[in-house]
Design an enzyme around this catalytic site. Structure first.
Site, mmCIF file in Angstrom:
data_model
loop_
_atom_site.group_PDB
_atom_site.id
_atom_site.type_symbol
_atom_site.label_atom_id
_atom_site.label_comp_id
_atom_site.label_asym_id
_atom_site.label_seq_id
_atom_site.Cartn_x
_atom_site.Cartn_y
_atom_site.Cartn_z
ATOM 1 N N SER A 95 0.827 -1.202 0.000
ATOM 2 C CA SER A 95 0.000 0.000 0.000
ATOM 3 C C SER A 95 0.859 1.248 0.000
ATOM 4 O O SER A 95 1.961 1.255 0.569
ATOM 5 C CB SER A 95 -0.849 -0.028 1.270
ATOM 6 O OG SER A 95 -1.449 1.213 1.480
ATOM 7 N N TYR A 120 -1.661 -0.795 10.773
ATOM 8 C CA TYR A 120 -1.955 -1.421 9.479
ATOM 9 C C TYR A 120 -0.791 -1.201 8.513
ATOM 10 O O TYR A 120 -0.279 -2.139 7.894
ATOM 11 C CB TYR A 120 -3.259 -0.849 8.893
ATOM 12 C CG TYR A 120 -3.402 -1.111 7.410
ATOM 13 C CD1 TYR A 120 -3.637 -2.398 6.934
ATOM 14 C CD2 TYR A 120 -3.284 -0.068 6.475
ATOM 15 C CE1 TYR A 120 -3.758 -2.643 5.569
ATOM 16 C CE2 TYR A 120 -3.404 -0.307 5.118
ATOM 17 C CZ TYR A 120 -3.631 -1.594 4.666
ATOM 18 O OH TYR A 120 -3.740 -1.837 3.320
ATOM 19 N N LYS A 171 2.147 -3.819 6.582
ATOM 20 C CA LYS A 171 2.555 -3.862 5.170
ATOM 21 C C LYS A 171 4.065 -3.688 5.049
ATOM 22 O O LYS A 171 4.742 -4.393 4.303
ATOM 23 C CB LYS A 171 1.838 -2.763 4.369
ATOM 24 C CG LYS A 171 0.346 -2.955 4.256
ATOM 25 C CD LYS A 171 0.001 -4.194 3.435
ATOM 26 C CE LYS A 171 -1.480 -4.475 3.361
ATOM 27 N NZ LYS A 171 -1.810 -5.770 2.801
#
Ligand code: NAD
Ligand code: UFG
Length: 336
Positions: A124, A148, A152
């Site tokens: 992302s 989050y 990643k």
């Protein structure tokens, strides 16, 4: 070629699976349906006239995941499965680290046991954090600002270590910017199991009467109209980016990182106005406080993907709104 698609019932996974089936790949989907519905897979098969194999399996369940690999002659994996809500990750960091990282570790170690080493991973733009300048290139410093984003980032590092330990691995990290829109048929689209947090689905819900008012998070950013600017990319363009990546890495194995974005930014007010024009609905909104963790401007430099993958985006912001609106109005309650 037989592909395993983890998270294939979800938003980006379902659109990519559809394109892969149309391109003639054999597809096995693994998804635990924690944020999706099996109906998306049924509709993909209807739309393509092709069938896929589905396993309702959690990546945390090593035994059942192993069984999938034992039964199916998988050659490559596209790994979408993961939890993705930034705000929720702040409240439930352990769930996010456990699900996203342990899920990926299980997947990679089982792949390795079966001698499968071709992997495309959904990363992302959030790994860049607040960039010092835009457009963002792949070699910019990484500085994720929430749990989050850190999952990643950590998975990217793990995959890099894996490749460095054994160059037979063949890995592409795809850093998506802001995926929006839906398939042109209006039959598949984004349908999260809880309230969406992202701008476009929230606008669509207000337009269809499922939400009453949108809050614009801040109009005092250093941007022309004061609202945040993002690089919205049509989910079908994103899906074709995966096909192009697969072609590339199968032909020319290695370790790759690509930004998948359009290279153009739109402000929140520009998106609202485009959606109003397309839908003919007035989107009621109010200006609220900035959302914690948000940045002013984020858009990609997609030149590397354009050049090395022979990939480019076809859809503009109006197409994104048209397709989002079609999906939302034909399916006001999602897949229900
Ligand atoms: P999604 O929630 O629609 O899809 C993810 C799928 O993974 C869901 O179907 C969910 O049920 C499944 N899943 C989650 N944990 C699982 C587990 N442990 N085992 C099996 N299945 C599991 O999300 P999406 O928008 O399609 O995103 C796909 C990927 O792309 C995610 O990894 C996400 O982090 C990443 N990504 C998304 C965006 C975005 O804005 N949508 C942006 C950048 C990156
Ligand atoms: N916004 C609002 N009101 C809302 C929701 C969003 O004004 O109700 C604004 C945000 O402040 C931001 C823009 O709309 O300026 C886009 O917000 P989104 O929540 O749609 O998207 P983000 O850019 O915050 O984050 C998304 C995904 C992340 C992913 C990132 C990649 O949610 O998971 O894109 O760039 F990492």
């Amino acid at each position: 070629m037989k592909l395993l698609i983890t998270g294939g019932a979800g938003y980006i996974g379902s659109h990519t699976t559809l394109e892969l089936l149309n391109a003639g790949y054999e597809i096995v989907v693994v998804d635990n349906l924690c944020n999706s519905k099996e109906e998306s897979l049924r509709r993909i098969q209807q739309l393509t006239g092709k069938s896929l194999v589905f396993y309702n399996v959690d990546l945390l369940d090593r035994k059942n995941l192993d069984t999938v690999f034992a039964r199916e002659s998988i050659e490559s994996v596209i790994h979408f499965a993961g939890l993705k809500a930034v705000g929720e990750s702040v409240k439930m960091p352990l769930d996010y680290y456990y699900n996203n990282i342990t899920g990926t570790l299980n997947l990679c170690s089982i792949m390795s046991n079966y001698d499968i080493r071709t992997l495309i991973f959904s990363s992302s733009a959030t790994v860049y954090g607040d960039p010092h300048t835009v457009p963002i290139k792949e070699d910019f410093p990484l500085n994720p600002t929430n749990p989050y984003g850190r999952t990643k980032f950590m998975i990217e590092e793990i995959l890099k270590d894996l490749y460095n330990s054994d160059n037979r691995w063949n890995i592409a990290l795809l850093r998506y910017f802001n995926p929006v829109g839906a398939h042109g048929s209006g039959r598949i689209g984004e349908d999260p199991n809880s309230t969406p947090n992202n701008l476009m689905p929230l606008i669509a819900q207000v337009a269809v009467g499922r939400g009453s008012i949108l809050t614009v998070y801040g109009n005092d950013y250093p941007t022309p109209d004061g609202t945040g600017i993002r690089d919205y990319i049509h989910v079908v363009d994103l899906a074709t980016g995966h096909l192009k990546t697969l072609n590339k890495i199968v032909k020319d194995p290695g370790f790759y990182i690509y930004n998948l974005g359009t290279g153009r930014g739109f402000s929140v007010l520009e998106v609202i106005s485009a959606f109003e024009e397309i839908s003919g609905k007035k989107i009621k909104y109010t200006i609220g406080e900035r959302r914690s963790g948000d940045i002013a401007i984020c858009y990609a430099d997609p030149a590397r993907a354009n050049r090395e993958l022979s990939w480019k985006t076809y859809f503009g912001i109006n197409d994104m709104c048209v397709d989002m609106w079609r999906w939302q109005s034909l399916n006001p309650n999602g897949y229900e």
